[in-house]
Structure formats: structure tokens, C-alpha cells
Design a protein around this motif. Structure first.
Motif, PDB file in Angstrom:
ATOM      1  N   GLN A 105       0.794  -1.208   0.016  1.00 35.20           N
ATOM      2  CA  GLN A 105       0.089   0.055  -0.144  1.00 35.20           C
ATOM      3  C   GLN A 105       0.899   1.193  -0.090  1.00 35.20           C
ATOM      4  O   GLN A 105       0.727   2.230  -0.727  1.00 35.20           O
ATOM      5  N   ARG A 106       1.950   1.260   1.032  1.00 35.08           N
ATOM      6  CA  ARG A 106       2.759   2.380   0.870  1.00 35.08           C
ATOM      7  C   ARG A 106       3.519   2.732  -0.426  1.00 35.08           C
ATOM      8  O   ARG A 106       3.680   3.735  -0.948  1.00 35.08           O
ATOM      9  N   CYS A 107       3.937   1.655  -0.804  1.00 34.00           N
ATOM     10  CA  CYS A 107       4.828   1.616  -2.237  1.00 34.00           C
ATOM     11  C   CYS A 107       3.796   2.161  -3.319  1.00 34.00           C
ATOM     12  O   CYS A 107       4.155   2.855  -4.052  1.00 34.00           O
ATOM     13  N   ALA A 108       2.718   1.400  -3.607  1.00 36.58           N
ATOM     14  CA  ALA A 108       1.548   1.936  -4.206  1.00 36.58           C
ATOM     15  C   ALA A 108       1.333   3.629  -4.172  1.00 36.58           C
ATOM     16  O   ALA A 108       1.192   4.206  -5.179  1.00 36.58           O
ATOM     17  N   GLU A 109       1.083   3.959  -2.900  1.00 40.10           N
ATOM     18  CA  GLU A 109       0.914   5.607  -2.845  1.00 40.10           C
ATOM     19  C   GLU A 109       1.966   6.314  -3.376  1.00 40.10           C
ATOM     20  O   GLU A 109       2.024   7.394  -4.016  1.00 40.10           O
ATOM     21  N   THR A 110       3.213   5.743  -3.079  1.00 43.51           N
ATOM     22  CA  THR A 110       4.599   6.583  -3.614  1.00 43.51           C
ATOM     23  C   THR A 110       4.631   6.558  -5.241  1.00 43.51           C
ATOM     24  O   THR A 110       4.895   7.545  -5.655  1.00 43.51           O
ATOM     25  N   HIS A 170      -4.624   3.682 -13.840  1.00 39.57           N
ATOM     26  CA  HIS A 170      -3.444   3.250 -14.695  1.00 39.57           C
ATOM     27  C   HIS A 170      -2.402   2.418 -14.011  1.00 39.57           C
ATOM     28  O   HIS A 170      -1.783   1.370 -14.371  1.00 39.57           O
ATOM     29  N   LEU A 171      -2.293   2.453 -12.595  1.00 39.51           N
ATOM     30  CA  LEU A 171      -1.463   1.659 -11.662  1.00 39.51           C
ATOM     31  C   LEU A 171      -2.096   0.384 -11.619  1.00 39.51           C
ATOM     32  O   LEU A 171      -1.299  -0.789 -11.751  1.00 39.51           O
ATOM     33  N   ALA A 172      -3.441  -0.103 -11.699  1.00 38.01           N
ATOM     34  CA  ALA A 172      -3.847  -1.217 -11.641  1.00 38.01           C
ATOM     35  C   ALA A 172      -3.710  -1.875 -13.285  1.00 38.01           C
ATOM     36  O   ALA A 172      -3.385  -3.226 -13.074  1.00 38.01           O
ATOM     37  N   LEU A 173      -3.845  -1.101 -14.107  1.00 44.97           N
ATOM     38  CA  LEU A 173      -3.632  -1.696 -15.591  1.00 44.97           C
ATOM     39  C   LEU A 173      -1.901  -2.202 -15.554  1.00 44.97           C
ATOM     40  O   LEU A 173      -1.605  -3.305 -16.103  1.00 44.97           O
ATOM     41  N   MET A 174      -1.068  -1.453 -14.930  1.00 40.10           N
ATOM     42  CA  MET A 174       0.364  -1.574 -15.179  1.00 40.10           C
ATOM     43  C   MET A 174       0.626  -2.775 -14.234  1.00 40.10           C
ATOM     44  O   MET A 174       1.522  -3.771 -14.554  1.00 40.10           O
ATOM     45  N   SER A 175      -0.016  -2.937 -13.209  1.00 36.71           N
ATOM     46  CA  SER A 175       0.251  -4.308 -12.448  1.00 36.71           C
ATOM     47  C   SER A 175      -0.766  -5.405 -13.067  1.00 36.71           C
ATOM     48  O   SER A 175      -0.309  -6.577 -12.387  1.00 36.71           O
ATOM     49  N   VAL A 230     -11.527   0.348  -9.262  1.00 35.95           N
ATOM     50  CA  VAL A 230     -10.535   0.428 -10.689  1.00 35.95           C
ATOM     51  C   VAL A 230     -11.071  -0.862 -11.654  1.00 35.95           C
ATOM     52  O   VAL A 230     -10.490  -1.245 -12.253  1.00 35.95           O
ATOM     53  N   SER A 231     -12.267  -1.200 -11.300  1.00 37.77           N
ATOM     54  CA  SER A 231     -12.956  -2.374 -12.220  1.00 37.77           C
ATOM     55  C   SER A 231     -13.112  -1.832 -13.585  1.00 37.77           C
ATOM     56  O   SER A 231     -12.962  -3.005 -14.409  1.00 37.77           O
ATOM     57  N   MET A 232     -13.297  -0.587 -13.797  1.00 37.27           N
ATOM     58  CA  MET A 232     -13.564  -0.224 -15.264  1.00 37.27           C
ATOM     59  C   MET A 232     -12.139  -0.049 -15.955  1.00 37.27           C
ATOM     60  O   MET A 232     -12.110   0.362 -16.932  1.00 37.27           O
ATOM     61  N   ALA A 233     -11.096  -0.188 -15.350  1.00 44.63           N
ATOM     62  CA  ALA A 233      -9.747   0.131 -15.849  1.00 44.63           C
ATOM     63  C   ALA A 233      -9.579  -0.495 -16.965  1.00 44.63           C
ATOM     64  O   ALA A 233      -8.805  -0.088 -17.922  1.00 44.63           O
ATOM     65  N   ALA A 234     -10.177  -1.911 -17.171  1.00 47.21           N
ATOM     66  CA  ALA A 234      -9.800  -2.725 -18.194  1.00 47.21           C
ATOM     67  C   ALA A 234     -10.553  -2.272 -19.214  1.00 47.21           C
ATOM     68  O   ALA A 234     -10.046  -2.424 -20.624  1.00 47.21           O
ATOM     69  N   VAL A 235     -11.488  -1.560 -18.926  1.00 46.39           N
ATOM     70  CA  VAL A 235     -12.225  -1.209 -20.505  1.00 46.39           C
ATOM     71  C   VAL A 235     -11.716  -0.004 -21.062  1.00 46.39           C
ATOM     72  O   VAL A 235     -11.446   0.258 -22.142  1.00 46.39           O
TER      73      VAL A 235
END
Length: 198
Positions: free
Chosen positions: A41-46, A71-76, A88-93
Motif C-alpha cells: 500500500q505504501r509503495c503504491a501510494e509512492t 493506470h496503476l491497476a493496468l500496469m500491475s 478500478v474495475s473499469m480500468a480494463a475497459v
């Protein structure tokens, strides 16, 4: 060619979102590998803070933050197990590419007039004589002359336009060059456009 110690982009994995660069992608991969949820979580916020500095905020701030988390969800690859502050469920769309548009392929005798002009020629063949057809003939002939001038590098012959118009309308439209006057072509405008293209 494989030289030890040299790492080429062509040999690396393709980036999910190239606009953030390879270093941010590596940060995301590192965040996925962290053992505890708190560390992830800390790393994601950074990472989001870094991404925010890379892409200046535009428009609504809530929408901008949502976009960064998407974008973070997509990159991961949706493998980052954290508590996202947004859905972030709509990120794939967002990541899906639209189907390519079908390009209308049609054989036309001369390409410099364009596909739409041949549709106009077909219309002229069936139009009854009158003011409306005369106006369409005037517009068509002038457009043909401009097209010839543009694609023939400054050469546009009135007889060629009249001949082509008669040929492509199966002889229905006959321009009388003694009575018909073409609009004057602004040579300076065409030359400026040509310079801009170069």
C-alpha cells in the motif's frame, strides 16, 4: 547481436503504458513482489505520487486521481493486492482498443478527384436539368480544377476538367467553356500549403 552487458529496448518486455516509462513499470513490479499488504500500500501510494508529478494534473482532481489509480491497476495487470481508494474495475475497459474502422475500398479511375467526387458524378447523371443541377455542376467543376491544380503541381487545364466531367458523367454533363467561367485559383494559398507539408 547479443553483447554481454548491453540491454536493448527491443529485447525488453513491452511496456503496458509507455507514457510512464520503464522505471515506473519496474516500481510497480517491485510493489507486487512485496510480502505484506501494508508495504504494498505504501509503495503504491509512492508510485502514484511519482506518476502525478510526471503527468500534470488536468481538469477535475478526483477524476485525475481516479485515472492514476486505474493506470496503476493496468500496469500491475490487476495483480497488486492493495486497498484502492477508487473503484478500478473499469480500468480494463479503458485499456481495450476499439475495432479498426472498415475503410471503403473502391476502384476509381483517377485518384486525384477522390472517392466522393465519383459519388457526385453518379448523382449528376440522374439529376434533372435545372438550376440545382447547374449549381452542382459549377461547384463540381471548380473542385475538380482545384484538385487538378493541387495534384498536378500547378497545372490545371480547363479542357481537361470539361473532358473529365463529360467522361465520368457518361456524356450527360457537357461544359461549354465559352460560357462557363472557373473561379480563380489562389496560387499563393496552394504554395503555402505545399510548403507547410514539406
Amino acid at each position: 547481436m547479443n553483447i554481454e552487458g548491453l540491454d536493448y529496448n527491443t529485447q525488453r518486455d513491452k511496456l503496458v503504458l509507455p507514457e510512464y516509462g520503464r522505471e515506473v513499470q519496474k516500481m510497480v513490479e517491485h510493489a507486487i513482489s512485496l510480502p505484506t499488504k501494508e508495504e504494498r500500500q505504501r509503495c503504491a501510494e509512492t508510485i502514484i505520487a511519482v506518476m502525478e508529478r510526471m503527468v500534470p494534473q488536468s481538469g477535475d482532481s478526483a477524476n485525475h486521481k481516479q485515472k492514476l489509480w486505474d493506470h496503476l491497476a493496468l500496469m500491475s495487470g490487476f495483480q497488486l493486492d492493495i486497498d484502492y481508494p477508487y473503484d478500478v474495475s473499469m480500468a480494463a475497459v479503458i485499456a481495450t482498443k476499439p475495432e479498426p474502422l472498415a475503410y471503403p475500398m473502391r476502384d476509381i479511375p483517377v485518384r486525384h478527384y477522390g472517392n466522393m467526387m465519383f459519388e457526385v458524378f453518379e448523382k449528376l447523371k440522374t439529376m434533372p436539368a435545372g438550376a440545382e443541377r447547374d449549381e452542382l455542376v459549377r461547384i463540381t467543376a471548380n473542385h475538380m480544377k482545384r484538385s487538378l491544380y493541387q495534384w498536378s503541381h500547378g497545372s490545371a487545364d480547363d479542357e481537361k476538367v470539361a473532358s473529365d466531367l463529360a467522361r465520368f458523367t457518361d456524356g450527360v454533363i457537357q461544359l461549354d467553356l465559352k460560357k462557363f467561367t472557373f473561379e480563380k485559383i489562389n496560387e499563393r494559398e496552394f504554395n503555402e500549403k505545399r510548403k507547410k507539408k514539406k
